[in-house]
Enzyme design. Structure first.
Site, mmCIF file in Angstrom:
data_model
loop_
_atom_site.group_PDB
_atom_site.id
_atom_site.type_symbol
_atom_site.label_atom_id
_atom_site.label_comp_id
_atom_site.label_asym_id
_atom_site.label_seq_id
_atom_site.Cartn_x
_atom_site.Cartn_y
_atom_site.Cartn_z
ATOM 1 N N LYS A 128 71.246 60.917 27.456
ATOM 2 C CA LYS A 128 71.152 59.478 27.662
ATOM 3 C C LYS A 128 72.553 58.901 27.766
ATOM 4 O O LYS A 128 73.513 59.478 27.288
ATOM 5 C CB LYS A 128 70.415 58.823 26.493
ATOM 6 C CG LYS A 128 68.899 58.863 26.642
ATOM 7 C CD LYS A 128 68.255 57.875 25.693
ATOM 8 C CE LYS A 128 66.742 57.900 25.810
ATOM 9 N NZ LYS A 128 66.106 57.014 24.822
ATOM 10 N N SER B 11 64.853 47.598 22.513
ATOM 11 C CA SER B 11 66.315 47.685 22.664
ATOM 12 C C SER B 11 66.706 47.500 24.128
ATOM 13 O O SER B 11 67.692 46.842 24.441
ATOM 14 C CB SER B 11 66.812 49.047 22.177
ATOM 15 O OG SER B 11 66.566 49.197 20.811
ATOM 16 N N ARG C 216 53.969 48.813 18.687
ATOM 17 C CA ARG C 216 53.982 47.371 18.943
ATOM 18 C C ARG C 216 52.737 46.927 19.678
ATOM 19 O O ARG C 216 52.181 45.873 19.422
ATOM 20 C CB ARG C 216 55.216 46.996 19.793
ATOM 21 C CG ARG C 216 56.524 47.186 19.091
ATOM 22 C CD ARG C 216 57.664 47.231 20.057
ATOM 23 N NE ARG C 216 57.539 48.383 20.945
ATOM 24 C CZ ARG C 216 58.441 48.779 21.811
ATOM 25 N NH1 ARG C 216 59.551 48.093 21.961
ATOM 26 N NH2 ARG C 216 58.259 49.849 22.562
ATOM 27 N N HIS D 296 63.145 46.824 14.594
ATOM 28 C CA HIS D 296 63.490 48.025 13.824
ATOM 29 C C HIS D 296 63.690 47.670 12.349
ATOM 30 O O HIS D 296 63.186 48.359 11.454
ATOM 31 C CB HIS D 296 64.793 48.656 14.339
ATOM 32 C CG HIS D 296 64.707 49.241 15.712
ATOM 33 N ND1 HIS D 296 65.607 48.946 16.712
ATOM 34 C CD2 HIS D 296 63.826 50.126 16.268
ATOM 35 C CE1 HIS D 296 65.297 49.624 17.806
ATOM 36 N NE2 HIS D 296 64.216 50.343 17.567
HETATM 37 O O1 PNS Z 1 63.624 55.327 19.967
HETATM 38 P P1 PNS Z 1 63.059 56.430 20.820
HETATM 39 O O2 PNS Z 1 64.014 56.745 21.950
HETATM 40 O O3 PNS Z 1 61.656 56.130 21.294
HETATM 41 O O4 PNS Z 1 62.969 57.750 19.879
HETATM 42 C C1 PNS Z 1 62.501 58.980 20.403
HETATM 43 C C2 PNS Z 1 62.726 60.120 19.392
HETATM 44 C C3 PNS Z 1 64.196 60.165 18.964
HETATM 45 C C4 PNS Z 1 61.883 59.867 18.169
HETATM 46 C C5 PNS Z 1 62.294 61.449 20.073
HETATM 47 O O5 PNS Z 1 62.913 61.529 21.330
HETATM 48 C C6 PNS Z 1 62.650 62.679 19.268
HETATM 49 O O6 PNS Z 1 62.110 62.900 18.217
HETATM 50 N N1 PNS Z 1 63.609 63.490 19.775
HETATM 51 C C7 PNS Z 1 64.091 64.677 19.106
HETATM 52 C C8 PNS Z 1 63.766 65.960 19.881
HETATM 53 C C9 PNS Z 1 62.347 66.399 19.586
HETATM 54 O O7 PNS Z 1 61.986 66.731 18.473
HETATM 55 N N2 PNS Z 1 61.518 66.386 20.647
HETATM 56 C C10 PNS Z 1 60.108 66.688 20.547
HETATM 57 C C11 PNS Z 1 59.355 65.425 20.115
HETATM 58 S S1 PNS Z 1 57.657 65.601 20.274
#
Ligand code: PNS
Length: 162
Positions: A45, A132, A94, A21
């Protein structure tokens, strides 16, 4: 005409932030005028670190990047991006295995807000295996995580699992 400032959002769970990150934040901070690291407040979560702990860790490890801010958000990412006047969502890729999930999210976000562009960057090759989830697991099982996370994060992780 003066060039417009480009604000990018780097969203994620960051539970905990890893060297991967941080690598991406440093790369992004060199390209964008302002990079907002945005931690999702996700009540569904069951995170290891509270949202406040993640904010503190990320602020701590990004102190040297003057154009990086750390915030939390809830709800739709595209709505948060509009509130922050961001034109870009930054995500890391990645390996090919990340591609499908990332493509789905990028295209859904584009559908929701066609003005937002998702930009993908690759972390240093040394971090392509890093996540993570794996860091949490290795630490919980007593493995060496020193080269995987910044020292401040390692300290907090060790304190969590004793
Ligand atoms: O680190 P992560 O868990 O892969 O991040 C995922 C994240 C936070 C980027 C994604 O879950 C997100 O944007 N959530 C917010 C809700 C949202 O907008 N959902 C539609 C996404 S297409």
């Amino acid at each position: 005409m003066p060039a417009q400032r480009v604000i990018a959002i780097y969203p994620g769970s960051f539970d905990p932030p890893t060297n991967g990150h941080l690598d991406l934040i440093e790369r992004g901070s060199k390209i964008f005028d302002l990079l907002v690291v945005a931690i999702l407040q996700n009540p569904e979560k069951n995170p290891l670190f509270t949202i406040q702990e993640r904010v503190e860790m990320l602020r701590d490890v990004t102190q040297h990047c003057s154009n990086v801010e750390v915030e939390t958000f809830n709800g739709l990412l595209v709505d948060y991006a509009v509130r922050r006047q961001a034109r870009v969502i930054l995500r890391g890729i990645r390996a090919i295995s990340d591609y499908e999930y990332e493509m789905q999210m990028a295209l859904m976000n584009r559908k929701l807000d066609p003005n937002l562009e998702t930009v993908f960057m690759m972390p240093a090759v040394a971090y392509t295996f890093l996540s993570s989830r794996l860091v949490r697991e290795v630490c919980q099982l007593g493995g060496d995580i020193r080269s995987l996370v910044p020292p401040a994060v390692e300290e907090r992780l060790r304190a969590k699992v004793v």
